[in-house]
Write a protein that holds these residues in place. Sequence first.
Motif, PDB file in Angstrom:
ATOM      1  N   ILE A  37      24.729  13.848  23.624  1.00  0.00           N
ATOM      2  CA  ILE A  37      24.838  13.301  24.974  1.00  0.00           C
ATOM      3  C   ILE A  37      25.261  11.848  24.851  1.00  0.00           C
ATOM      4  O   ILE A  37      24.662  11.077  24.098  1.00  0.00           O
ATOM      5  N   VAL A  38      26.311  11.496  25.573  1.00  0.00           N
ATOM      6  CA  VAL A  38      26.938  10.183  25.432  1.00  0.00           C
ATOM      7  C   VAL A  38      26.852   9.446  26.759  1.00  0.00           C
ATOM      8  O   VAL A  38      27.275   9.968  27.804  1.00  0.00           O
ATOM      9  N   PHE A  39      26.308   8.228  26.727  1.00  0.00           N
ATOM     10  CA  PHE A  39      26.243   7.392  27.923  1.00  0.00           C
ATOM     11  C   PHE A  39      27.321   6.309  27.835  1.00  0.00           C
ATOM     12  O   PHE A  39      27.581   5.794  26.759  1.00  0.00           O
ATOM     13  N   PRO A  40      27.985   5.973  28.934  1.00  0.00           N
ATOM     14  CA  PRO A  40      27.727   6.453  30.295  1.00  0.00           C
ATOM     15  C   PRO A  40      28.510   7.710  30.681  1.00  0.00           C
ATOM     16  O   PRO A  40      28.367   8.191  31.804  1.00  0.00           O
ATOM     17  N   LYS A  41      29.324   8.253  29.781  1.00  0.00           N
ATOM     18  CA  LYS A  41      30.206   9.365  30.155  1.00  0.00           C
ATOM     19  C   LYS A  41      29.444  10.518  30.800  1.00  0.00           C
ATOM     20  O   LYS A  41      29.890  11.075  31.816  1.00  0.00           O
ATOM     21  N   ASP A  42      28.294  10.876  30.250  1.00  0.00           N
ATOM     22  CA  ASP A  42      27.606  12.061  30.740  1.00  0.00           C
ATOM     23  C   ASP A  42      26.831  11.834  32.030  1.00  0.00           C
ATOM     24  O   ASP A  42      26.251  12.780  32.577  1.00  0.00           O
ATOM     25  N   HIS A  43      26.824  10.606  32.547  1.00  0.00           N
ATOM     26  CA  HIS A  43      26.337  10.409  33.910  1.00  0.00           C
ATOM     27  C   HIS A  43      27.300  11.024  34.916  1.00  0.00           C
ATOM     28  O   HIS A  43      26.912  11.326  36.048  1.00  0.00           O
ATOM     29  N   GLY A  44      28.569  11.188  34.509  1.00  0.00           N
ATOM     30  CA  GLY A  44      29.593  11.706  35.408  1.00  0.00           C
ATOM     31  C   GLY A  44      29.650  13.220  35.428  1.00  0.00           C
ATOM     32  O   GLY A  44      28.840  13.916  34.803  1.00  0.00           O
ATOM     33  N   ALA A  45      30.631  13.748  36.155  1.00  0.00           N
ATOM     34  CA  ALA A  45      30.760  15.197  36.341  1.00  0.00           C
ATOM     35  C   ALA A  45      31.342  15.865  35.102  1.00  0.00           C
ATOM     36  O   ALA A  45      32.057  15.249  34.308  1.00  0.00           O
ATOM     37  N   HIS A  46      31.049  17.177  34.969  1.00  0.00           N
ATOM     38  CA  HIS A  46      31.511  18.005  33.851  1.00  0.00           C
ATOM     39  C   HIS A  46      32.202  19.246  34.416  1.00  0.00           C
ATOM     40  O   HIS A  46      31.621  20.338  34.456  1.00  0.00           O
ATOM     41  N   PRO A  47      33.436  19.119  34.874  1.00  0.00           N
ATOM     42  CA  PRO A  47      34.097  20.247  35.539  1.00  0.00           C
ATOM     43  C   PRO A  47      34.338  21.445  34.640  1.00  0.00           C
ATOM     44  O   PRO A  47      34.611  22.538  35.144  1.00  0.00           O
TER      45      PRO A  47
ATOM     46  N   GLU B 121      30.839   9.082  40.079  1.00  0.00           N
ATOM     47  CA  GLU B 121      31.514   8.157  39.173  1.00  0.00           C
ATOM     48  C   GLU B 121      30.519   7.742  38.101  1.00  0.00           C
ATOM     49  O   GLU B 121      29.355   7.470  38.393  1.00  0.00           O
ATOM     50  N   ALA B 122      30.972   7.671  36.840  1.00  0.00           N
ATOM     51  CA  ALA B 122      30.056   7.467  35.724  1.00  0.00           C
ATOM     52  C   ALA B 122      29.691   6.004  35.503  1.00  0.00           C
ATOM     53  O   ALA B 122      28.542   5.699  35.174  1.00  0.00           O
ATOM     54  N   ASP B 123      30.651   5.073  35.626  1.00  0.00           N
ATOM     55  CA  ASP B 123      30.394   3.695  35.230  1.00  0.00           C
ATOM     56  C   ASP B 123      31.227   2.744  36.087  1.00  0.00           C
ATOM     57  O   ASP B 123      32.447   2.684  35.919  1.00  0.00           O
ATOM     58  N   PRO B 124      30.608   2.010  37.018  1.00  0.00           N
ATOM     59  CA  PRO B 124      29.182   2.062  37.348  1.00  0.00           C
ATOM     60  C   PRO B 124      28.845   3.361  38.054  1.00  0.00           C
ATOM     61  O   PRO B 124      29.688   3.934  38.756  1.00  0.00           O
ATOM     62  N   PHE B 125      27.624   3.805  37.883  1.00  0.00           N
ATOM     63  CA  PHE B 125      27.235   5.115  38.386  1.00  0.00           C
ATOM     64  C   PHE B 125      27.175   5.128  39.907  1.00  0.00           C
ATOM     65  O   PHE B 125      26.589   4.238  40.534  1.00  0.00           O
TER      66      PHE B 125
ATOM     67  N   ALA C  49       9.405   7.106  40.119  1.00  0.00           N
ATOM     68  CA  ALA C  49      10.431   8.135  40.310  1.00  0.00           C
ATOM     69  C   ALA C  49      10.846   8.721  38.974  1.00  0.00           C
ATOM     70  O   ALA C  49      10.693   8.097  37.919  1.00  0.00           O
ATOM     71  N   TRP C  50      11.414   9.906  39.062  1.00  0.00           N
ATOM     72  CA  TRP C  50      11.864  10.670  37.895  1.00  0.00           C
ATOM     73  C   TRP C  50      13.260  11.193  38.202  1.00  0.00           C
ATOM     74  O   TRP C  50      13.474  11.888  39.191  1.00  0.00           O
ATOM     75  N   MET C  51      14.219  10.892  37.348  1.00  0.00           N
ATOM     76  CA  MET C  51      15.579  11.415  37.482  1.00  0.00           C
ATOM     77  C   MET C  51      15.815  12.495  36.442  1.00  0.00           C
ATOM     78  O   MET C  51      15.484  12.321  35.258  1.00  0.00           O
ATOM     79  N   ASP C  52      16.378  13.620  36.868  1.00  0.00           N
ATOM     80  CA  ASP C  52      16.806  14.686  35.964  1.00  0.00           C
ATOM     81  C   ASP C  52      18.310  14.877  36.088  1.00  0.00           C
ATOM     82  O   ASP C  52      18.865  14.831  37.196  1.00  0.00           O
ATOM     83  N   ARG C  53      18.940  15.135  34.960  1.00  0.00           N
ATOM     84  CA  ARG C  53      20.402  15.310  34.907  1.00  0.00           C
ATOM     85  C   ARG C  53      20.675  16.519  34.034  1.00  0.00           C
ATOM     86  O   ARG C  53      20.267  16.558  32.862  1.00  0.00           O
ATOM     87  N   GLU C  54      21.354  17.534  34.598  1.00  0.00           N
ATOM     88  CA  GLU C  54      21.475  18.808  33.894  1.00  0.00           C
ATOM     89  C   GLU C  54      22.809  19.463  34.231  1.00  0.00           C
ATOM     90  O   GLU C  54      23.262  19.405  35.377  1.00  0.00           O
ATOM     91  N   TRP C  55      23.448  20.100  33.220  1.00  0.00           N
ATOM     92  CA  TRP C  55      24.676  20.850  33.472  1.00  0.00           C
ATOM     93  C   TRP C  55      24.718  22.072  32.555  1.00  0.00           C
ATOM     94  O   TRP C  55      24.237  22.060  31.427  1.00  0.00           O
TER      95      TRP C  55
END
Length: 372
Positions: A65-75, A152-156, A241-247
Amino acid sequence: MWLWIPDRASGPSGMTPPGLGRSTATRKLLAFLLAFLPASAMAQSYGGLGDAAPGFDLPKRGTPIVFPKDHGAHPRFRTEWWYLTANLDGADGAAYGMQWTLFRFGLEPPRQQNEGWDDRNVWMAHAAVTSANEHFFAETKARGGVGTAGVEADPFKAYIDDWSFEAQGADFGEARVVAHAPEFSYSLDLTRGGPFVLQGDAGFSQKAETGQASHYYSQPFFSVGGTLKLHGRDIAVTGRAWMDREWSSQTLAPDQKGWDWFSLHLTNGDALMLFRFRGPRDYVSGNWISADGATTLLAADEISLTPLAQTAIGAHSLPTRWRVQIKSRGLDIETTPLNPKSWMGGNWAYWEGPISFQGSQAGEGYLEMTGY
């Protein structure tokens, strides 16, 4: 699949107030697009997430998992979400819960050019506020490619219409989440107090013995402050707060019905993520997260999730009180919902709400239950 898709469904009943919504043409277009989402398995697995997804990528163990790329969409993957929940204390002395979620659904694998009206993604968002006596829910949808929803990944920045979750930079040091609905709204500022956490095995989260999985990371260390608006009244709140990010492309095995998921903040600063995917043989997993962000994958035989009490909501019966045990950590707790009627009455209905717990440890968190 659905003949009419409302722009906003809000309030305890989940019904759309008269006069709200996009144009009839837009609603019909969204209904048409959503009709291509997998429907054949709705009766077997939650939301068709157990259907095969030919042409889409599948999660692979060992993929970093690579930041910030994986904050963005994974089409290249069929389904993903950006998820935020918060346990809040109001200046009025009451406890509250908040949810903000953005979902992306790929209708077909991306081609070389999928821009503008040729974009084959549908976006859906859920927002909720929960108190001991009320649960407010709103749902909105948009098609991709035309500027009404995206990430958008960066800035999120994750957004759909006037709902947004934005961070100042890729490290989420400071962020803000906003949602507006007829009966409630909120604007909350978030401050990150720890690192991102890779769930499962270094971000590869297996969901079934047959290999179904997702890529999954969390940010469980947000502190929160801001304002809820309920019934036209502003309420200052603070909390965690708790953030979850999943694909993924096939989150469930074909014979799994849904899942029970816990995110828990312990008073000693540790955190805990647990889930049970229900099928002929349940698949149980979780991660223990130390206060410094170090994470330990828990083996299934370390985890015991036992329903203690059921709540009837319409035709549904759900286990809203639980006993949670982690043998290797000496954890033995019982969870209690703030509001046992925390039903998210959208097109893919589920239960989601704030909980507290007592026992060998005390704390608070969130519980999500699907497929009931």
